[in-house]
Design a protein around this motif. Structure first.
Motif, mmCIF file in Angstrom:
data_model
loop_
_atom_site.group_PDB
_atom_site.id
_atom_site.type_symbol
_atom_site.label_atom_id
_atom_site.label_comp_id
_atom_site.label_asym_id
_atom_site.label_seq_id
_atom_site.Cartn_x
_atom_site.Cartn_y
_atom_site.Cartn_z
ATOM 1 N N ASN A 354 0.806 -1.223 0.000
ATOM 2 C CA ASN A 354 0.000 0.000 0.000
ATOM 3 C C ASN A 354 0.835 1.267 0.000
ATOM 4 N N GLY A 355 2.132 1.120 0.295
ATOM 5 C CA GLY A 355 3.011 2.284 0.278
ATOM 6 C C GLY A 355 3.016 3.072 1.568
ATOM 7 N N LYS A 356 2.236 2.625 2.558
ATOM 8 C CA LYS A 356 2.178 3.306 3.849
ATOM 9 C C LYS A 356 2.260 2.270 4.966
ATOM 10 N N PRO A 357 3.119 2.506 5.960
ATOM 11 C CA PRO A 357 3.222 1.529 7.055
ATOM 12 C C PRO A 357 1.973 1.528 7.936
ATOM 13 N N VAL A 358 1.677 0.364 8.483
ATOM 14 C CA VAL A 358 0.570 0.240 9.448
ATOM 15 C C VAL A 358 1.088 -0.516 10.670
ATOM 16 N N VAL A 359 0.441 -0.311 11.800
ATOM 17 C CA VAL A 359 0.818 -1.027 13.015
ATOM 18 C C VAL A 359 0.314 -2.464 12.912
ATOM 19 N N THR A 360 1.230 -3.421 13.023
ATOM 20 C CA THR A 360 0.847 -4.831 12.947
ATOM 21 C C THR A 360 0.864 -5.508 14.323
ATOM 22 N N ASP A 361 1.725 -5.035 15.223
ATOM 23 C CA ASP A 361 1.855 -5.634 16.569
ATOM 24 C C ASP A 361 2.170 -4.531 17.578
ATOM 25 N N TYR A 362 1.733 -4.738 18.816
ATOM 26 C CA TYR A 362 2.149 -3.863 19.917
ATOM 27 C C TYR A 362 1.957 -4.621 21.228
ATOM 28 N N SER A 363 2.767 -4.278 22.209
ATOM 29 C CA SER A 363 2.643 -4.927 23.527
ATOM 30 C C SER A 363 3.301 -4.060 24.590
ATOM 31 N N PHE A 364 2.864 -4.274 25.854
ATOM 32 C CA PHE A 364 3.440 -3.553 26.992
ATOM 33 C C PHE A 364 3.712 -4.542 28.121
ATOM 34 N N GLU A 365 4.588 -4.141 29.041
ATOM 35 C CA GLU A 365 4.915 -4.994 30.186
ATOM 36 C C GLU A 365 3.666 -5.290 31.003
ATOM 37 N N LYS A 366 3.654 -6.470 31.595
ATOM 38 C CA LYS A 366 2.537 -6.812 32.480
ATOM 39 C C LYS A 366 2.493 -5.828 33.644
ATOM 40 N N GLY A 367 1.308 -5.490 34.022
ATOM 41 C CA GLY A 367 1.142 -4.541 35.127
ATOM 42 C C GLY A 367 0.988 -3.112 34.662
ATOM 43 N N MET A 368 1.353 -2.832 33.402
ATOM 44 C CA MET A 368 1.190 -1.482 32.863
ATOM 45 C C MET A 368 -0.270 -1.285 32.443
ATOM 46 N N ASP A 369 -0.750 -0.066 32.580
ATOM 47 C CA ASP A 369 -2.108 0.265 32.114
ATOM 48 C C ASP A 369 -2.011 0.502 30.600
ATOM 49 N N GLU A 370 -2.380 -0.514 29.834
ATOM 50 C CA GLU A 370 -2.201 -0.454 28.376
ATOM 51 C C GLU A 370 -2.938 0.733 27.758
ATOM 52 N N SER A 371 -4.162 0.973 28.210
ATOM 53 C CA SER A 371 -4.952 2.069 27.645
ATOM 54 C C SER A 371 -4.278 3.418 27.900
ATOM 55 N N VAL A 455 9.129 1.649 23.418
ATOM 56 C CA VAL A 455 8.617 2.670 24.334
ATOM 57 C C VAL A 455 9.353 2.471 25.668
ATOM 58 N N GLY A 456 10.027 3.515 26.140
ATOM 59 C CA GLY A 456 10.803 3.386 27.372
ATOM 60 C C GLY A 456 10.309 4.308 28.472
ATOM 61 N N LYS A 457 10.438 3.829 29.720
ATOM 62 C CA LYS A 457 10.117 4.643 30.898
ATOM 63 C C LYS A 457 11.387 4.767 31.724
ATOM 64 N N ASN A 458 11.870 5.981 31.835
ATOM 65 C CA ASN A 458 13.140 6.219 32.536
ATOM 66 C C ASN A 458 14.232 5.323 31.951
ATOM 67 N N GLU A 459 14.250 5.260 30.592
ATOM 68 C CA GLU A 459 15.242 4.511 29.793
ATOM 69 C C GLU A 459 15.152 2.997 29.963
ATOM 70 N N HIS A 460 14.074 2.507 30.558
ATOM 71 C CA HIS A 460 13.837 1.067 30.656
ATOM 72 C C HIS A 460 12.691 0.721 29.692
ATOM 73 N N VAL A 461 12.930 -0.225 28.773
ATOM 74 C CA VAL A 461 11.934 -0.562 27.754
ATOM 75 C C VAL A 461 10.727 -1.238 28.396
ATOM 76 N N ILE A 462 9.543 -0.635 28.166
ATOM 77 C CA ILE A 462 8.310 -1.192 28.754
ATOM 78 C C ILE A 462 7.296 -1.629 27.681
ATOM 79 N N GLY A 463 7.624 -1.374 26.423
ATOM 80 C CA GLY A 463 6.687 -1.760 25.373
ATOM 81 C C GLY A 463 7.289 -1.568 23.997
ATOM 82 N N LEU A 464 6.563 -2.040 23.002
ATOM 83 C CA LEU A 464 7.043 -1.853 21.617
ATOM 84 C C LEU A 464 5.868 -1.796 20.651
ATOM 85 N N PHE A 465 6.152 -1.228 19.490
ATOM 86 C CA PHE A 465 5.225 -1.217 18.355
ATOM 87 C C PHE A 465 5.971 -1.749 17.134
#
Length: 648
Positions: A354-371, A455-465
């Motif tokens: 399609n010529g445009k990137p889309v989000v295919t996967d994402y996740s966050f550490e357990k215990g994080m408020d994903e929303s 995605v990092g919190k205080n330079e600690h990775v807590i999630g990714l896209f």
């Protein structure tokens, strides 16, 4: 390009055709009226034949003159003109028919002469209809070409001017229901525009500030202003007109060969006429009267009317069919090449994908408020103009709005302070503190050709896209079709090998050429040509232009650049690979129908000549069977105007 220019261009093209292409339309209504007068005269002669032979013969001669005057004039006139131009005798089918008619009258076969002309003229009017079908597509397009524009002056007033007066940078106002005058960008207002004249799409497309609009399209209920971005002669619609115009001149190899052979064929027929005439008394024992009659039947039987109509109407009907489906072809010659392809190469971005990137996967550490984390990421990305940011925002369209101060650091990405913590979004290599879990996830997703951001919190990775330019909805089916058809499929991409191969595996191509620089694409096409033979190339960008020119058939996506459209042989007006599949199928059907017509027409000639020399043929039967075969051939060509159900 304005209407006047296009009409002149079209007129020049009409005269640039081969001399033996006939145009019955030059007489317009008068020719048609005379044809029907000729039919009436023929019927009158047929009724009077038993009671008053003289009046019947006068009626038949009247029929010949009225129904066939244009055939006689073209036969003699075109033969004379072409012979002068070529400096050698160049007779055509009309000349042969004029001679046969004169011969029939000379031996007293007035009814047969009239029947010959009436049926011959009728068959050629039918051929004219098929040939004109594609040309009428041009006329319809010309009627859509914009002529006026409403310029918005600095004081807020408007002035209606000719489209030719509009310059790049002018501000135009487009009223509801009006035609968009030229290509540009929406400055104010929202609307829905019918873009069927550009891409064949029947559903109007929503437009708002910043969206592109195209000349010739029809505005809906809204009024908007636009800035002109292209000269009227350089718009997408103008390029479509130029391509459709060009398609009329370039015929298939078979059609071109038949046109070249026609005068030679007729010359041979005329050269053999004295031998046929002499063979009657001296070989077959016929009287001179019978031999002369059989010689007239011979002229009718061997006339290549059906053969001449075998390819051109079929080609033009195919081009007309494709143009209505949103596939523009620069000429029938390219349809011949399309069905002969042995390999086809595809640019990846914007063609297979399609010529445009889309989000295919994402996740966050357990215990994080994903929303909450998604709200935060979207709020940060809204302050970036990176394509990956757009993909994340589009993935989560309705999120809680947060007031943040975001900093964009080169090499590190986006960072902000939120609830007494620092949050950062960046590429994996910019983070040092990565857990084993996220490190493995990143490796796995990267091996699938996806781009990963942490995605990092205080330079600690807590999630990714994970994001990816995914294959479009038509790509896999199109690749499967071409592979089943015996073509070698190659995907060419500038992406890394891992990403390219991941996409290639999803789509199912035979070969992936990754890490390709733009200047190397043409070399890859040349290598494919040496290895496999005739090769096609499909692309949409300026960097695809050299490869499109190098390929035996260059195919451009209509949403691509003007340069790609200019150099391509075929243009898909929508980024829809199913249209290319349809074009390939139809080109094969066109070739099949053309050869059906050629073989049938030659069989009829041989059959009629054989019956004639066996004494089982007269002028009436010869005319009916010969011109009947021409009508059958033309009706067979007409099938190419329809969409075969099995192609849907």
């Amino acid at each position: 390009m304005d209407n006047a220019k296009l009409k002149v261009h079209n007129h020049e093209k009409a005269h640039d055709h081969e001399g033996h292409e006939h145009d019955h339309s030059h007489g317009g209504k008068f020719t048609i009226i005379m044809f029907f007068i000729g039919i009436a005269a023929f019927i009158t002669g047929f009724i009077l034949e038993g009671s008053n032979e003289l009046l019947a013969n006068i009626a038949f001669v009247t029929s010949v003159v009225t129904a066939g005057y244009h055939i006689i004039l073209e036969g003699i006139g075109d033969t004379f003109k072409n012979s002068i131009a070529e400096k050698k005798f160049q007779p055509n089918v009309h000349f042969l028919m004029a001679l046969a008619t004169a011969g029939a009258i000379a031996i007293g076969s007035f009814e047969e002469a009239a029947m010959l002309i009436v049926i011959f003229a009728g068959a050629h009017f039918l051929e004219e209809y098929v040939d004109g079908k594609s040309k009428r597509e041009i006329t319809n397009l010309l009627n859509l070409n914009p002529t006026e524009a409403r310029i918005l002056r600095s004081d807020g007033s408007t002035k209606v001017v000719s489209v030719d007066e509009v310059k790049i940078g002018d501000i135009l106002q487009v009223l509801n229901g009006a035609q968009v005058p030229t290509d540009g960008v929406v400055l104010t207002g929202t609307t829905a525009i019918d873009e069927a004249s550009i891409n064949g799409e029947s559903i109007p497309k929503e437009k708002s500030v910043g969206d592109e609009v195209y000349g010739s399209t029809i505005n809906g209920a809204g009024t908007f202003t636009m800035e002109v971005t292209k000269d009227s002669s350089e718009t997408v619609f103008s390029k479509i007109l130029q391509m459709v115009n060009q398609s009329q001149k370039s015929l298939t190899k078979t059609a071109t060969l038949i046109q070249r052979l026609e005068p030679k064929y007729v010359t041979i027929v005329l050269a053999l006429f004295p031998l046929v005439l002499l063979a009657g008394p001296y070989i077959f024992g016929w009287s001179w009267a019978v031999s002369l009659y059989r010689s007239m039947v011979y002229l009718i039987s061997v006339s290549p009317c059906a053969l001449a109509a075998s390819a051109v109407p079929t080609t033009l009907a195919t081009i007309s069919n494709l143009s209505k489906k949103g596939v523009l072809v620069k000429g029938g010659a390219f349809l011949s090449k399309l069905q002969d392809l042995k390999a086809i190469s595809f640019d990846k971005t914007g063609t297979l994908t399609n010529g445009k990137p889309v989000v295919t996967d994402y996740s966050f550490e357990k215990g994080m408020d994903e929303s909450e984390m998604i709200d935060l990421v979207v709020a940060m990305e809204k302050q970036s103009n990176h394509p990956l940011a757009t993909a994340i925002i589009n993935k989560f369209p309705e999120r809680k709005s947060l007031e943040l101060s975001v900093e964009n650091e080169v090499g590190r990405g986006l960072s902000t302070q939120y609830k007494n913590s620092q949050y950062r979004i960046g590429k994996p290599s910019s983070f040092g503190n990565v857990s084993f879990v996220y490190s493995e996830k990143e490796k796995q997703l990267s091996s699938e050709g996806k781009t990963v951001v942490y995605v990092g919190k205080n330079e600690h990775v807590i999630g990714l896209f994970a994001l990816m330019d995914v294959p479009n909805q038509y790509a896999k089916d199109a690749i499967n079709y071409f592979k089943d058809a015996g073509l070698h499929t190659t995907m060419i991409t500038g992406d890394a090998k891992l990403t390219g191969e991941a996409v290639g595996k999803q789509i199912g191509v035979d070969e992936v050429a990754a890490n390709v620089m733009p200047e190397d694409k043409a070399s890859i096409v040349q290598a494919q040509q040496r290895k496999y033979g005739s090769t096609g190339m499909l692309g949409d960008g300026i960097n695809d232009a050299p490869a499109l020119v190098t390929a035996d058939v260059g195919i451009a996506m209509g949403d691509g650049t003007d340069v790609a459209m200019d150099v391509a042989d075929l243009v898909l007006m929508k980024n829809d690979l199913s249209k290319l599949v349809y074009a390939h199928k139809l080109s094969k059907k066109m070739d099949k129908v053309t050869w059906q017509n050629i073989l049938f027409s030659m069989f009829v000639v041989i059959f009629l000549v054989t019956l004639n020399f066996l004494g089982k043929m007269d002028i009436t039967i010869g005319v009916i069977m010969h011109e009947g075969s021409t009508i059958v051939v033309i009706l067979n060509a007409l099938r190419m105007l329809r969409t075969p159900k099995k192609f849907l």
